[in-house]
Design a protein around this motif. Structure first.
Motif, PDB file in Angstrom:
ATOM      1  N   LYS A   1      94.201 -38.767  88.240  1.00  0.00           N
ATOM      2  CA  LYS A   1      95.586 -38.334  87.980  1.00  0.00           C
ATOM      3  C   LYS A   1      96.526 -39.268  88.736  1.00  0.00           C
ATOM      4  O   LYS A   1      96.092 -40.011  89.618  1.00  0.00           O
ATOM      5  CB  LYS A   1      95.800 -36.863  88.348  1.00  0.00           C
TER       6      LYS A   1
ATOM      7  N   SER B   1      89.121 -37.161  83.967  1.00  0.00           N
ATOM      8  CA  SER B   1      90.391 -36.464  84.227  1.00  0.00           C
ATOM      9  C   SER B   1      90.223 -34.955  84.317  1.00  0.00           C
ATOM     10  O   SER B   1      91.119 -34.274  84.801  1.00  0.00           O
ATOM     11  CB  SER B   1      91.427 -36.703  83.124  1.00  0.00           C
ATOM     12  N   SER B   2      89.081 -34.453  83.814  1.00  0.00           N
ATOM     13  CA  SER B   2      88.960 -32.994  83.793  1.00  0.00           C
ATOM     14  C   SER B   2      87.957 -32.480  84.822  1.00  0.00           C
ATOM     15  O   SER B   2      87.774 -31.271  84.943  1.00  0.00           O
ATOM     16  CB  SER B   2      88.565 -32.527  82.390  1.00  0.00           C
ATOM     17  N   ARG B   3      87.304 -33.384  85.563  1.00  0.00           N
ATOM     18  CA  ARG B   3      86.338 -32.883  86.547  1.00  0.00           C
ATOM     19  C   ARG B   3      87.089 -32.112  87.642  1.00  0.00           C
ATOM     20  O   ARG B   3      88.281 -32.330  87.872  1.00  0.00           O
ATOM     21  CB  ARG B   3      85.518 -34.036  87.139  1.00  0.00           C
ATOM     22  N   LYS B   4      86.324 -31.243  88.341  1.00  0.00           N
ATOM     23  CA  LYS B   4      86.962 -30.369  89.347  1.00  0.00           C
ATOM     24  C   LYS B   4      87.384 -31.160  90.576  1.00  0.00           C
ATOM     25  O   LYS B   4      88.480 -31.001  91.098  1.00  0.00           O
ATOM     26  CB  LYS B   4      85.973 -29.277  89.777  1.00  0.00           C
ATOM     27  N   LYS B   5      86.491 -32.018  91.078  1.00  0.00           N
ATOM     28  CA  LYS B   5      86.781 -32.696  92.353  1.00  0.00           C
ATOM     29  C   LYS B   5      87.447 -34.049  92.108  1.00  0.00           C
ATOM     30  O   LYS B   5      86.904 -34.904  91.416  1.00  0.00           O
ATOM     31  CB  LYS B   5      85.475 -32.883  93.136  1.00  0.00           C
ATOM     32  N   ASP B   6      88.623 -34.211  92.687  1.00  0.00           N
ATOM     33  CA  ASP B   6      89.354 -35.479  92.674  1.00  0.00           C
ATOM     34  C   ASP B   6      89.391 -36.146  91.298  1.00  0.00           C
ATOM     35  O   ASP B   6      88.950 -37.298  91.132  1.00  0.00           O
ATOM     36  CB  ASP B   6      88.740 -36.448  93.708  1.00  0.00           C
ATOM     37  N   PRO B   7      89.946 -35.444  90.312  1.00  0.00           N
ATOM     38  CA  PRO B   7      90.024 -36.043  88.967  1.00  0.00           C
ATOM     39  C   PRO B   7      91.005 -37.200  88.930  1.00  0.00           C
ATOM     40  O   PRO B   7      91.840 -37.348  89.841  1.00  0.00           O
ATOM     41  CB  PRO B   7      90.551 -34.888  88.107  1.00  0.00           C
TER      42      PRO B   7
ATOM     43  N   ASP C   1      90.759 -42.209  92.212  1.00  0.00           N
ATOM     44  CA  ASP C   1      91.298 -41.218  93.157  1.00  0.00           C
ATOM     45  C   ASP C   1      91.670 -41.856  94.487  1.00  0.00           C
ATOM     46  O   ASP C   1      91.700 -41.186  95.508  1.00  0.00           O
ATOM     47  CB  ASP C   1      90.232 -40.140  93.410  1.00  0.00           C
TER      48      ASP C   1
ATOM     49  N   ALA D   1      81.247 -37.009  88.660  1.00  0.00           N
ATOM     50  CA  ALA D   1      81.692 -35.611  88.650  1.00  0.00           C
ATOM     51  C   ALA D   1      80.865 -34.749  89.601  1.00  0.00           C
ATOM     52  O   ALA D   1      81.116 -33.557  89.737  1.00  0.00           O
ATOM     53  CB  ALA D   1      81.591 -35.052  87.228  1.00  0.00           C
ATOM     54  N   THR D   2      79.877 -35.355  90.254  1.00  0.00           N
ATOM     55  CA  THR D   2      79.020 -34.607  91.184  1.00  0.00           C
ATOM     56  C   THR D   2      79.690 -34.578  92.561  1.00  0.00           C
ATOM     57  O   THR D   2      79.790 -35.622  93.223  1.00  0.00           O
ATOM     58  CB  THR D   2      77.622 -35.304  91.297  1.00  0.00           C
ATOM     59  N   PRO D   3      80.174 -33.408  93.014  1.00  0.00           N
ATOM     60  CA  PRO D   3      80.936 -33.374  94.268  1.00  0.00           C
ATOM     61  C   PRO D   3      80.208 -34.032  95.446  1.00  0.00           C
ATOM     62  O   PRO D   3      80.818 -34.808  96.199  1.00  0.00           O
ATOM     63  CB  PRO D   3      81.169 -31.885  94.503  1.00  0.00           C
TER      64      PRO D   3
END
Ligand code: DC
Length: 219
Positions: free
Chosen positions: A191, A183-189, A129, A102-104
């Motif tokens: 999906k 699935s809820s992280r901001k960058k490239d979750p 992703d 989750a670390t961009p």
């Protein structure tokens, strides 16, 4: 982009087993992109980093220079001359890896590594992703899923010979927690790409899923 087969999906959906087999079928290279996030996590834990600290996570990711090499139909890597296998599959890594992922800035580092790989051959790359962010132009994208119960059962069975055997309930809650963060992280979750073929492997044999993927691939 015709030389990448992207196989995304949640934890323990059967991606590794299937992707390895597809790579052999098409004589391509299997790439486990999650192993790279696990390797960064391993290094962070070795250095005593609290993985909720994204600045520290970024520094660890940027300090790593993996050496990639091909063995049979697998694209492997070493970190500081060391091959990492069982070390990457511990409960401690499982519990921390989603914070690294989750670390961009850590994702940016992994993206650079992954983008160099198509020069090495046709890739069968598994991840979260790959079809949405890493290779959005891939001609062949698959989203592999299975019921939560089946995923927990499979992961539990994989742990059969490990010293860290958890109950199916513990495995299930660890998988759910990881899926939620992924699935809820901001960058490239995690999906489903709009143009991915969705495959539910619940109750299907590995052979069936491998065949379905190979048959669906655009040549
Ligand atoms: O597939 P895996 O369980 O080894 O993945 C480990 C972690 O890395 C998991 O939290 C999801 C994340 N990951 C990711 O964010 N993007 C990828 N392409 C591959 C894995």
């Amino acid at each position: 982009m015709n030389n990448v087969i992207a196989i995304d999906g949640p934890a323990a959906s059967g991606k590794s087993t299937v992707a390895k087999r597809v790579a052999i079928e098409i004589d391509g290279l299997y790439v486990d992109s999650g192993a790279l996030y696990r390797a960064i996590t391993w290094k962070a834990l070795q250095e005593g980093v609290d993985t909720s600290d994204f600045v520290a996570n970024a520094k660890v990711a940027q300090s790593i220079d993996p050496e990639f090499y091909v063995e049979n139909n697998v694209l492997r890597f070493r970190i500081e001359g060391q091959e990492l296998n069982a070390e990457l599959r511990t409960a401690e890594i499982n519990d921390n890896v989603s914070y690294i992922a989750a670390t961009p800035a850590a994702r940016d580092v992994v993206m650079v590594w992954l983008h160099k790989m198509p020069a090495l051959g046709t890739l069968v790359m598994e991840g979260r992703d790959i079809g949405t962010a890493v290779f959005p132009d891939a001609a062949n994208k698959f989203y592999l899923d299975a019921s939560p119960e089946e995923r927990a059962r499979r992961r539990h069975a994989e742990q059969a010979n490990s010293k860290e055997q958890q109950s199916v309930t513990e495995v299930n809650s660890s998988l759910q927690k990881r899926d939620k963060i992924d699935s809820s992280r901001k960058k490239d979750p995690l999906k489903i790409a709009d143009d991915a073929v969705k495959v539910d492997s619940t109750g299907k044999s590995i052979e069936d899923v491998v065949k379905l993927i190979c048959d669906s691939c655009k040549k």
